[in-house]
Every structure is written in structure tokens, then in C-alpha cells.
Write a protein that holds these residues in place. Structure first.
Motif, PDB file in Angstrom:
ATOM      1  N   GLU A  39      28.704  18.268   0.838  1.00 35.08           N
ATOM      2  CA  GLU A  39      28.137  16.949   0.591  1.00 35.08           C
ATOM      3  C   GLU A  39      28.367  16.051   1.793  1.00 35.08           C
ATOM      4  OE1 GLU A  39      28.229  15.204  -3.582  1.00 35.08           O
ATOM      5  OE2 GLU A  39      30.012  16.482  -3.501  1.00 35.08           O
ATOM      6  N   ALA A  40      27.280  15.476   2.314  1.00 38.10           N
ATOM      7  CA  ALA A  40      27.400  14.638   3.513  1.00 38.10           C
ATOM      8  C   ALA A  40      26.245  13.643   3.582  1.00 38.10           C
ATOM      9  CB  ALA A  40      27.417  15.508   4.763  1.00 38.10           C
ATOM     10  N   THR A  41      26.539  12.517   4.206  1.00 39.33           N
ATOM     11  CA  THR A  41      25.513  11.503   4.456  1.00 39.33           C
ATOM     12  C   THR A  41      25.620  11.028   5.896  1.00 39.33           C
ATOM     13  OG1 THR A  41      26.913   9.649   3.764  1.00 39.33           O
ATOM     14  CG2 THR A  41      25.520  10.681   2.066  1.00 39.33           C
ATOM     15  N   LEU A  42      24.530  10.460   6.358  1.00 38.62           N
ATOM     16  CA  LEU A  42      24.471   9.920   7.713  1.00 38.62           C
ATOM     17  C   LEU A  42      23.967   8.488   7.603  1.00 38.62           C
ATOM     18  CD1 LEU A  42      24.820  11.320  10.533  1.00 38.62           C
ATOM     19  CD2 LEU A  42      22.343  11.397  10.612  1.00 38.62           C
ATOM     20  N   GLY A 100      20.381   0.938   9.777  1.00 37.64           N
ATOM     21  CA  GLY A 100      20.432   0.586   8.363  1.00 37.64           C
ATOM     22  C   GLY A 100      20.005   1.699   7.431  1.00 37.64           C
ATOM     23  N   ASP A 101      19.421   2.770   7.970  1.00 35.12           N
ATOM     24  CA  ASP A 101      18.983   3.881   7.121  1.00 35.12           C
ATOM     25  C   ASP A 101      20.170   4.774   6.750  1.00 35.12           C
ATOM     26  OD1 ASP A 101      16.373   3.021   7.185  1.00 35.12           O
ATOM     27  OD2 ASP A 101      15.700   4.520   8.640  1.00 35.12           O
ATOM     28  N   HIS A 102      20.120   5.250   5.520  1.00 33.70           N
ATOM     29  CA  HIS A 102      21.139   6.139   4.970  1.00 33.70           C
ATOM     30  C   HIS A 102      20.440   7.442   4.609  1.00 33.70           C
ATOM     31  CE1 HIS A 102      23.832   7.567   1.686  1.00 33.70           C
ATOM     32  NE2 HIS A 102      24.757   7.118   2.512  1.00 33.70           N
ATOM     33  N   ILE A 103      20.846   8.541   5.209  1.00 34.90           N
ATOM     34  CA  ILE A 103      20.190   9.837   5.015  1.00 34.90           C
ATOM     35  C   ILE A 103      21.169  10.801   4.360  1.00 34.90           C
ATOM     36  CG2 ILE A 103      19.101  11.791   6.180  1.00 34.90           C
ATOM     37  CD1 ILE A 103      18.446   9.810   8.500  1.00 34.90           C
ATOM     38  N   VAL A 104      20.743  11.416   3.276  1.00 36.11           N
ATOM     39  CA  VAL A 104      21.550  12.471   2.651  1.00 36.11           C
ATOM     40  C   VAL A 104      21.286  13.749   3.437  1.00 36.11           C
ATOM     41  CG1 VAL A 104      21.982  13.811   0.562  1.00 36.11           C
ATOM     42  CG2 VAL A 104      21.469  11.355   0.402  1.00 36.11           C
ATOM     43  N   ILE A 105      22.354  14.344   3.960  1.00 37.18           N
ATOM     44  CA  ILE A 105      22.233  15.560   4.768  1.00 37.18           C
ATOM     45  C   ILE A 105      21.864  16.740   3.862  1.00 37.18           C
ATOM     46  CG2 ILE A 105      23.495  17.174   6.263  1.00 37.18           C
ATOM     47  CD1 ILE A 105      23.039  14.455   7.540  1.00 37.18           C
ATOM     48  N   PRO A 106      20.867  17.527   4.253  1.00 38.52           N
ATOM     49  CA  PRO A 106      20.503  18.683   3.415  1.00 38.52           C
ATOM     50  C   PRO A 106      21.643  19.703   3.357  1.00 38.52           C
ATOM     51  CG  PRO A 106      19.320  18.739   5.514  1.00 38.52           C
ATOM     52  CD  PRO A 106      20.057  17.443   5.469  1.00 38.52           C
ATOM     53  N   LEU A 107      21.708  20.400   2.244  1.00 38.22           N
ATOM     54  CA  LEU A 107      22.743  21.433   2.090  1.00 38.22           C
ATOM     55  C   LEU A 107      22.406  22.690   2.885  1.00 38.22           C
ATOM     56  CD1 LEU A 107      23.578  21.055  -1.700  1.00 38.22           C
ATOM     57  CD2 LEU A 107      24.946  20.319   0.271  1.00 38.22           C
ATOM     58  N   SER A 108      21.204  22.735   3.433  1.00 39.86           N
ATOM     59  CA  SER A 108      20.773  23.875   4.241  1.00 39.86           C
ATOM     60  C   SER A 108      21.146  23.660   5.711  1.00 39.86           C
ATOM     61  CB  SER A 108      19.256  24.039   4.114  1.00 39.86           C
ATOM     62  OG  SER A 108      18.623  22.832   4.527  1.00 39.86           O
ATOM     63  N   ARG A 109      20.947  24.682   6.492  1.00 40.05           N
ATOM     64  CA  ARG A 109      21.169  24.604   7.937  1.00 40.05           C
ATOM     65  C   ARG A 109      20.291  23.483   8.500  1.00 40.05           C
ATOM     66  NH1 ARG A 109      23.511  27.797  11.556  1.00 40.05           N
ATOM     67  NH2 ARG A 109      22.590  27.968  13.624  1.00 40.05           N
ATOM     68  N   HIS A 110      20.834  22.663   9.390  1.00 39.24           N
ATOM     69  CA  HIS A 110      20.107  21.487   9.871  1.00 39.24           C
ATOM     70  C   HIS A 110      20.567  21.087  11.267  1.00 39.24           C
ATOM     71  CE1 HIS A 110      23.840  20.017   8.143  1.00 39.24           C
ATOM     72  NE2 HIS A 110      23.764  19.064   9.055  1.00 39.24           N
ATOM     73  N   LEU A 145      27.122   7.190  11.574  1.00 42.61           N
ATOM     74  CA  LEU A 145      28.385   7.426  10.881  1.00 42.61           C
ATOM     75  C   LEU A 145      28.153   8.569   9.910  1.00 42.61           C
ATOM     76  CD1 LEU A 145      31.323   6.500  10.389  1.00 42.61           C
ATOM     77  CD2 LEU A 145      30.428   5.077   8.533  1.00 42.61           C
ATOM     78  N   LEU A 146      28.806   9.694  10.167  1.00 40.18           N
ATOM     79  CA  LEU A 146      28.715  10.870   9.309  1.00 40.18           C
ATOM     80  C   LEU A 146      29.854  10.819   8.300  1.00 40.18           C
ATOM     81  CD1 LEU A 146      27.608  13.750   8.651  1.00 40.18           C
ATOM     82  CD2 LEU A 146      29.272  14.603  10.324  1.00 40.18           C
ATOM     83  N   THR A 147      29.519  10.913   7.019  1.00 42.17           N
ATOM     84  CA  THR A 147      30.523  10.948   5.956  1.00 42.17           C
ATOM     85  C   THR A 147      30.408  12.290   5.250  1.00 42.17           C
ATOM     86  OG1 THR A 147      30.413   8.555   5.647  1.00 42.17           O
ATOM     87  CG2 THR A 147      31.356   9.833   3.853  1.00 42.17           C
ATOM     88  N   VAL A 148      31.524  13.003   5.162  1.00 40.33           N
ATOM     89  CA  VAL A 148      31.558  14.336   4.560  1.00 40.33           C
ATOM     90  C   VAL A 148      32.678  14.386   3.527  1.00 40.33           C
ATOM     91  CG1 VAL A 148      31.938  16.790   5.018  1.00 40.33           C
ATOM     92  CG2 VAL A 148      30.741  15.391   6.698  1.00 40.33           C
ATOM     93  N   VAL A 149      32.401  15.040   2.401  1.00 41.16           N
ATOM     94  CA  VAL A 149      33.434  15.284   1.399  1.00 41.16           C
ATOM     95  C   VAL A 149      33.664  16.783   1.364  1.00 41.16           C
ATOM     96  CG1 VAL A 149      34.089  15.110  -1.021  1.00 41.16           C
ATOM     97  CG2 VAL A 149      32.756  13.283   0.043  1.00 41.16           C
ATOM     98  N   LYS A 150      34.895  17.191   1.633  1.00 40.93           N
ATOM     99  CA  LYS A 150      35.239  18.614   1.642  1.00 40.93           C
ATOM    100  C   LYS A 150      36.430  18.843   0.727  1.00 40.93           C
ATOM    101  CE  LYS A 150      34.322  21.121   5.113  1.00 40.93           C
ATOM    102  NZ  LYS A 150      34.193  21.894   6.315  1.00 40.93           N
TER     103      LYS A 150
END
Length: 114
Positions: A58-61, A82-92, A103-108
Motif C-alpha cells: 500500500e502506497a501513495t504519492l 496538490g495531486d494525490h496518486i494511489v500507487i498501483p499494486l502492480s509493477r510501476h 512525498l511517497l507514503t508506504v505502509v509495510k
């Protein structure tokens, strides 16, 4: 309590990215291997990229400055301040269309189950 100026940090990291041969720079704002929540400020010079890589979970940018493009095998999403993007769970991957800071936010998961 800890306070960080993302504006000042973005300015510093973008200067570092502009001088780096890779065209990028990053700084951990919060977290690390002992935390579930990790936030990393990433600065990218225009034209530089983070090549395709596996999803960290799970991650957002959040785009602080510039314009970026997040792509996976099926789609692409452009982001500007100002845009908030949900990072895909696939390779990207991530490309900087302009000098950019995100700002990358990741929950591990942490602990012995990892």
C-alpha cells in the motif's frame, strides 16, 4: 513530537537531484525498517525516472512540486502540485516531466512475520 518543513526539504533535495548524475535524490521523512509507516521525499530532475519496480504494498504519492507520471503495464497517471496518486499494486515506474518533488507514503508490515 518532530516537525519537518517539507518546503525546505524539497528545495534542498531538488538542488541535490539537479547535481546528481542520476537526476534524483531522496530523504526519509519518517519511518524506516522498524516502522510500518514510511514517508520519503523524492526529488527528480526533469527527464529523470525511477524505472519500473515492484510495488512496495500500500502506497501513495503526493505531488509537492512539478509534474510527474506514474505508469504501470496498463495505464498512466499524471500528477501536478496538490495531486494525490494511489500507487498501483502492480509493477510501476515514475517519470519527472518537470523538476519535481513528491512525498511517497508506504505502509509495510514489520516484525517476525515479514
Amino acid at each position: 513530537m518532530n516537525k519537518v518543513s517539507l518546503t525546505a526539504l524539497a528545495r534542498e533535495q531538488l538542488e541535490t537531484a539537479r547535481a546528481a548524475s542520476s537526476g534524483r535524490s531522496s530523504h526519509t521523512v519518517y519511518g524506516g525498517h522498524e516502522h510500518s509507516l514510511r514517508q520519503t521525499l523524492i526529488a527528480l530532475k526533469a527527464g529523470s525516472a525511477l524505472d519500473d519496480h515492484e510495488s512496495p504494498g500500500e502506497a501513495t504519492l503526493y505531488v509537492l512540486q512539478g509534474r510527474v507520471r506514474v505508469t504501470d503495464a496498463d495505464a498512466g497517471w499524471e500528477g501536478s502540485p496538490g495531486d494525490h496518486i494511489v500507487i498501483p499494486l502492480s509493477r510501476h515506474g515514475l517519470q519527472a516531466l518537470e523538476d519535481s518533488v513528491v512525498l511517497l507514503t508506504v505502509v509495510k508490515r514489520v516484525g517476525p512475520h515479514v
